[in-house]
Design a protein around this motif. Structure first.
Motif, PDB file in Angstrom:
ATOM      1  N   VAL A   1       0.871  -1.182   0.000  1.00 55.15           N
ATOM      2  CA  VAL A   1       0.000   0.000   0.000  1.00 55.15           C
ATOM      3  C   VAL A   1       0.908   1.232   0.000  1.00 55.15           C
ATOM      4  CG1 VAL A   1      -1.747   1.267   1.329  1.00 55.15           C
ATOM      5  CG2 VAL A   1      -1.756  -1.240   1.335  1.00 55.15           C
ATOM      6  N   TYR A   2       0.695   2.147  -0.954  1.00 55.41           N
ATOM      7  CA  TYR A   2       1.533   3.341  -1.040  1.00 55.41           C
ATOM      8  C   TYR A   2       0.657   4.584  -1.008  1.00 55.41           C
ATOM      9  CZ  TYR A   2       4.476  -0.251  -3.218  1.00 55.41           C
ATOM     10  OH  TYR A   2       5.155  -1.410  -3.495  1.00 55.41           O
ATOM     11  N   LYS A   3       1.144   5.577  -0.263  1.00 51.40           N
ATOM     12  CA  LYS A   3       0.478   6.897  -0.281  1.00 51.40           C
ATOM     13  C   LYS A   3       1.415   7.847  -1.012  1.00 51.40           C
ATOM     14  CE  LYS A   3      -2.087  10.397   1.000  1.00 51.40           C
ATOM     15  NZ  LYS A   3      -2.488  11.247   2.056  1.00 51.40           N
ATOM     16  N   LEU A   4       0.886   8.560  -1.983  1.00 56.47           N
ATOM     17  CA  LEU A   4       1.712   9.471  -2.780  1.00 56.47           C
ATOM     18  C   LEU A   4       1.138  10.871  -2.693  1.00 56.47           C
ATOM     19  CD1 LEU A   4       1.004   6.673  -4.744  1.00 56.47           C
ATOM     20  CD2 LEU A   4       3.080   7.564  -5.761  1.00 56.47           C
ATOM     21  N   ASN A   5       1.971  11.849  -2.394  1.00 55.64           N
ATOM     22  CA  ASN A   5       1.500  13.239  -2.387  1.00 55.64           C
ATOM     23  C   ASN A   5       1.441  13.743  -3.832  1.00 55.64           C
ATOM     24  OD1 ASN A   5       4.533  13.279  -2.410  1.00 55.64           O
ATOM     25  ND2 ASN A   5       4.110  15.455  -2.755  1.00 55.64           N
ATOM     26  N   ALA A   6       0.645  14.785  -4.056  1.00 59.74           N
ATOM     27  CA  ALA A   6       0.692  15.451  -5.372  1.00 59.74           C
ATOM     28  C   ALA A   6       1.640  16.630  -5.235  1.00 59.74           C
ATOM     29  CB  ALA A   6      -0.696  15.927  -5.779  1.00 59.74           C
ATOM     30  N   PRO A   7       2.397  16.932  -6.282  1.00 61.07           N
ATOM     31  CA  PRO A   7       3.272  18.100  -6.202  1.00 61.07           C
ATOM     32  C   PRO A   7       2.446  19.371  -6.047  1.00 61.07           C
ATOM     33  CG  PRO A   7       3.451  17.008  -8.339  1.00 61.07           C
ATOM     34  CD  PRO A   7       2.439  16.257  -7.558  1.00 61.07           C
TER      35      PRO A   7
END
Ligand SMILES: Nc1ncnc2c1ncn2[C@@H]1O[C@H](COP(=O)(O)OP(=O)(O)O)[C@@H](O)[C@H]1O
Ligand SMILES: O=P(O)(O)OC[C@H]1O[C@](O)(COP(=O)(O)O)[C@@H](O)[C@@H]1O
Length: 305
Positions: free
Chosen positions: A233-239
């Protein structure tokens, strides 16, 4: 080979105004028309990333010709089933910083036209990738994507699905390979409120485990995305950046994911490239270029949960 299927394409008519006033004559500051619809946008972004695809679906009338002429001009292969009625026009109204949309109604799809499309898809086999994206024309049953995914899965074709509402609810039962709901579509799918990352992860895990969906990418607009799949499970921020035109951001994420997964077979890299592509589109006037997406990669951090 990658195929995109847009059952309900659109000419997107984008209108920019300073301040839209209801009940009076408004004049646009600028406006333009784009070949749109979710699968077509995926083909357009794949093309900008350097990947080939063939655009399939239904197309008709002068609006349909506008779309096929454009695709030919930019060297995107297409093989649509022709309809007599015009392809719809979707209005994207930007007033100041606010975006509103009016998506048109679909032309009627006859049984003959549907069977014609089916024949094209029945010719695909293992190694092919099919993107089924966008709303269903009103004349097609809500389980249309479900039956297409079932048929394609049997042939060993990878299926990518990006739709919403009942069509999504039906189709997930067939176990597509990859889906990209946004957080609202996820909430609607489970008839639950989605208030936190934990809610998203719990529901995405259900889709991955119970519905046998290899990759679940839940897009969260300016909050980035959450990915659930076999590797974790990965959480990715938006730039961070100024959103100029978010129409097509979700389609760009789908294209970015497919492109990177084909290149590296690494789901984490694919999720990161999906966010980069989506954000690059949100930050530009139209769909992103490869350079725009790549320039954002350093600003996206992947947290393994
Ligand atoms: N305002 C924004 N700022 C930065 N990135 C954005 C913004 N809006 C969308 N994106 C990017 O586009 C992706 C898809 O956007 P989203 O709005 O969730 O999809 P959809 O258009 O399908 O609803 C997000 O994961 C994010 O990477
Ligand atoms: O088929 P639908 O759900 O009406 O959506 C069609 C619209 O979605 C778009 O493909 C944009 O989608 P996203 O903003 O979700 O990426 C437009 O080009 C088009 O007008």
């Amino acid at each position: 080979m990658i195929y995109t299927v847009t059952l309900n394409p659109a000419v997107d008519y984008v209108i920019q105004l300073d301040n839209f006033e209801q009940g009076t004559i408004n004049r646009s500051k600028f406006d333009y028309k784009e070949a749109g619809g979710k699968g077509i946008n995926v083909s357009r972004v794949l093309n900008r990333l350097g990947a080939t695809s063939t655009a399939l679906g239904f197309i008709g009338g002068f609006t349909g010709k506008f779309i096929t002429d454009y695709l030919s001009e930019v060297n995107i292969a297409h093989d649509f089933v022709s309809l007599e009625e015009d392809t719809r026009i979707n209005v994207k109204l930007k007033s100041g910083d606010e975006e509103s949309e009016v998506n048109g109604t679909s032309p009627e799809i006859s049984e003959k036209a549907y069977n014609h499309l089916l024949e094209k898809l029945q010719g695909l086999s293992h190694g092919d990738v099919v993107v089924l994206a966008g709303s269903l024309p009103t004349s097609l049953p809500q389980d249309t994507y479900k039956s297409l995914v079932t048929m394609l899965n049997k042939r060993g074709v990878s299926t990518i699905l990006d739709t919403s509402g009942k069509a999504l609810g039906e189709a997930i039962q067939a176990g597509p390979t990859f889906i990209k709901p946004n957080n609202f579509e996820l909430a609607e799918l489970f008839s639950e409120e989605v208030k936190s990352d934990d809610d998203i992860i719990r529901l995405a895990k259900r889709l991955h485990e119970e519905n046998n969906i290899d990759h679940v990418l839940v897009s969260l607009a300016k909050e980035g995305a959450i990915y659930v799949g076999a590797t974790g499970v990965y959480k990715l921020n938006a730039p961070k950046g100024k959103a100029i035109h978010s129409v097509g951001a979700g389609d760009s994420s789908v294209a970015g994911f497919i492109y990177k997964l084909q290149e590296t077979s690494n789901a984490e890299d694919a999720a990161k490239f999906a966010v980069a592509s989506g954000s690059a589109t949100a930050f530009s006037k139209t769909l992103c270029t490869k350079e725009e997406a790549e320039s954002l990669l350093n600003d996206i951090h992947v947290k393994k949960l």
